[in-house]
Structure formats: C-alpha cells, structure tokens
Design a protein around this motif. Structure first.
Motif, short mmCIF file in Angstrom:
data_model
loop_
_atom_site.label_atom_id
_atom_site.label_comp_id
_atom_site.label_asym_id
_atom_site.label_seq_id
_atom_site.Cartn_x
_atom_site.Cartn_y
_atom_site.Cartn_z
N PHE A 208 0.82 -1.21 0.00
CA PHE A 208 0.00 0.00 0.00
C PHE A 208 0.86 1.26 0.00
O PHE A 208 0.64 2.18 -0.80
N VAL A 209 1.83 1.31 0.89
CA VAL A 209 2.67 2.51 1.01
C VAL A 209 3.44 2.76 -0.28
O VAL A 209 3.53 3.90 -0.76
N THR A 210 4.00 1.71 -0.86
CA THR A 210 4.76 1.87 -2.10
C THR A 210 3.87 2.37 -3.23
O THR A 210 4.26 3.31 -3.97
N GLU A 211 2.69 1.79 -3.38
CA GLU A 211 1.79 2.24 -4.45
C GLU A 211 1.30 3.66 -4.22
O GLU A 211 1.15 4.43 -5.17
N PHE A 212 1.07 4.03 -2.98
CA PHE A 212 0.64 5.40 -2.67
C PHE A 212 1.74 6.40 -3.04
O PHE A 212 1.49 7.38 -3.75
N ILE A 213 2.95 6.16 -2.56
CA ILE A 213 4.04 7.11 -2.80
C ILE A 213 4.38 7.17 -4.29
O ILE A 213 4.53 8.26 -4.86
N ARG B 47 -4.96 -0.71 -14.86
CA ARG B 47 -3.83 -1.52 -15.28
C ARG B 47 -3.69 -2.79 -14.43
O ARG B 47 -3.15 -3.79 -14.88
N ASP B 48 -4.22 -2.77 -13.20
CA ASP B 48 -4.11 -3.94 -12.33
C ASP B 48 -5.41 -4.74 -12.26
O ASP B 48 -5.40 -5.97 -12.35
N ALA C 3 4.99 -1.68 -9.41
CA ALA C 3 4.48 -0.34 -9.69
C ALA C 3 3.22 -0.35 -10.57
O ALA C 3 3.26 -0.08 -11.75
N ALA C 4 2.09 -0.65 -9.95
CA ALA C 4 0.81 -0.61 -10.67
C ALA C 4 0.46 0.82 -11.06
O ALA C 4 0.24 1.13 -12.22
N ASP D 80 -5.64 -9.16 -2.13
CA ASP D 80 -4.78 -7.98 -2.24
C ASP D 80 -5.27 -6.98 -3.29
O ASP D 80 -4.68 -5.91 -3.45
N ALA D 81 -6.32 -7.33 -4.02
CA ALA D 81 -6.68 -6.56 -5.21
C ALA D 81 -7.11 -5.13 -4.91
O ALA D 81 -7.01 -4.25 -5.77
N TRP D 82 -7.59 -4.88 -3.68
CA TRP D 82 -8.03 -3.52 -3.33
C TRP D 82 -6.84 -2.56 -3.23
O TRP D 82 -7.00 -1.34 -3.44
N ILE D 83 -5.65 -3.07 -2.94
CA ILE D 83 -4.50 -2.19 -2.69
C ILE D 83 -4.12 -1.40 -3.95
O ILE D 83 -4.00 -0.16 -3.89
N PRO D 84 -3.90 -2.05 -5.13
CA PRO D 84 -3.54 -1.27 -6.32
C PRO D 84 -4.73 -0.52 -6.93
O PRO D 84 -4.59 0.07 -8.01
#
Length: 244
Positions: free
Chosen positions: A139-144, A196-197, A190-191, A219-223
C-alpha cells in the motif's frame, strides 16, 4: 480543435489499450519461457512501460489529456483540472482499454503461457503483488509511487512549458515513468493505475492458463485504493505549490 466526448473516450480506450500492450507485453516477453526476450531483465520492462505511457500521451494528449488511468481522472477532478461529469465515462473507457490490451498480450504470448510453470511469473505479466507479501509495504509503495507519478504527469501537462510543447512533455513523462519503474518498482511492480491492475487480474482469473495459481483477490483492493489516494495527494500538492 474541440473533440466530442465520444472521441475523448475512444482516445482513452485506445491509449490505455496501448499502455497495457506495451507495458505488460514487455513483462511477458521478459518473464515467460522461450520468448525472444526471455530473462532480458528489469530494464526491458521499465522501457516497455516508459514507452507504453509516452506513445499514447503523444498520440492522444491533445484529444483527451491521455489520463489512461482512473486515479488520474479522479485526482484531477478533485483538484479542479477535469470536469466531474467525465470521470465515470473516462474510467469505464480506461477499464475496457486495459481489458482489451491485456487480452492482446495473452493472445500473443499464449504458447509461452502454456509452457510456463512458475505462477509468480505468469501472474506478474498480468498484475502486481508485493515481492515479500507485505500488504503494508504494498500500500505505502503504491501510494508514494503514484503520488510522484501524478505530480510529475500533471506538472508536465499543466505548466507553461508543457502546454507550449506537448510532445516534449510526453517524452519527458515517458522518461519519468521509465525511471520510476527502475527505482520504485522493485517491491510491487508499480501498478500506479487501478485499470492496469484490476482488469488484467480479472483476465488472470478467467483465462485457461496452466499453472497460473491464485489471482490474489485478497490484495486486489490495494492497487486500486492506494493509487487513487496517491494521485489525489500528488496532484493536490502540485496545485498548492504552484497555485494552478
């Protein structure tokens, strides 16, 4: 020149389709057994995604803005750069484009999907996952990463130099995406983009691929959520800093 809503939606559909074909096509070419690009490395994927963004932005930026991403459409609407009435139609066009683009990738690489035995490599050519299985990091990586991407994208297109030279802005944006994949894509792939995801994940679920493993719907909600929040944050910071 003024474009109709249908023309804008066609541009978003085709642009997102091209993004998936070039982006996830490069992943499939790199990861799947017996492809010509097998084991060519992360730079091949980064270049595929950089060009996957740059090409449709140059082609369709003057038509629809080339959002190619529901998070970008929503984030720009929240910051006042885009009409709310077009957010849902854009998102639908982008989702459909992502679905068709991923389907093209599958058709092209179908013989290789049949012989690939590693479910992670198959899944990675469709959608993203955290390499260590850490949902917080995911989550943090996709947000940033999405915040950085959205900030840079809107800066390229909205600042005076970008408006004056839109093709140059598209090239710069492609280089930014390439750099982001090399620097920030190692954990999750990096979605940066719900379409795209989510749509490739749906295809992963329904297509008859041997050894494909789970589609990881937990996990699909995260991207989806993280890029939406990240894009909103990144574009908001740009607006506050430069009074756009």
């Amino acid at each position: 020149m003024q474009f109709t809503l249908f023309e804008k939606l066609a541009a978003e559909f085709l642009g997102t389709m091209i993004l998936l074909i070039l982006g996830n096509g490069s992943v499939a070419n790199t990861n799947l057994k017996k492809t010509k690009g097998y084991a060519s490395g992360w730079l091949n994927i980064a270049l595929g995604y950089g060009l996957g963004v740059m090409v449709p932005v140059i082609m369709f930026g003057s038509v629809s803005g080339a959002h190619l991403n529901p998070a970008m459409s929503l984030g720009q609407a929240i910051s006042g750069f885009f009409p709310w009435s077009e957010v849902l139609p854009y998102a639908i066009a982008q989702m459909l484009g992502a679905f068709v683009g991923q389907l093209v990738v599958y058709i092209i690489y179908q013989p290789h999907y049949k012989i690939e035995t590693d479910p992670d490599l198959i899944f990675g050519s469709f959608c993203t996952f955290d390499a260590t299985g850490n949902k917080v990091n995911y989550f943090v990586t996709e947000f940033i990463a999405t915040a950085v991407m959205a900030f840079a994208s809107v800066a390229c297109m909205q600042l005076p130099w970008g408006k004056k030279y839109p093709a140059t802005a598209g090239i710069v944006l492609g280089l930014i995406i390439t750099s982001m994949v090399t620097s920030m894509g190692g954990s999750t792939g990096a979605a940066l983009n719900p379409a795209r995801d989510l749509m490739p994940r749906l295809l992963h679920q329904i297509l008859p691929i041997p050894n494909k493993g789970s589609s990881r719907w937990g996990d699909a909600w995260i991207p989806v959520v993280a890029p939406i929040l990240g894009a909103t944050f990144g574009i908001g910071i740009l607006k506050v800093c430069f009074f756009l």
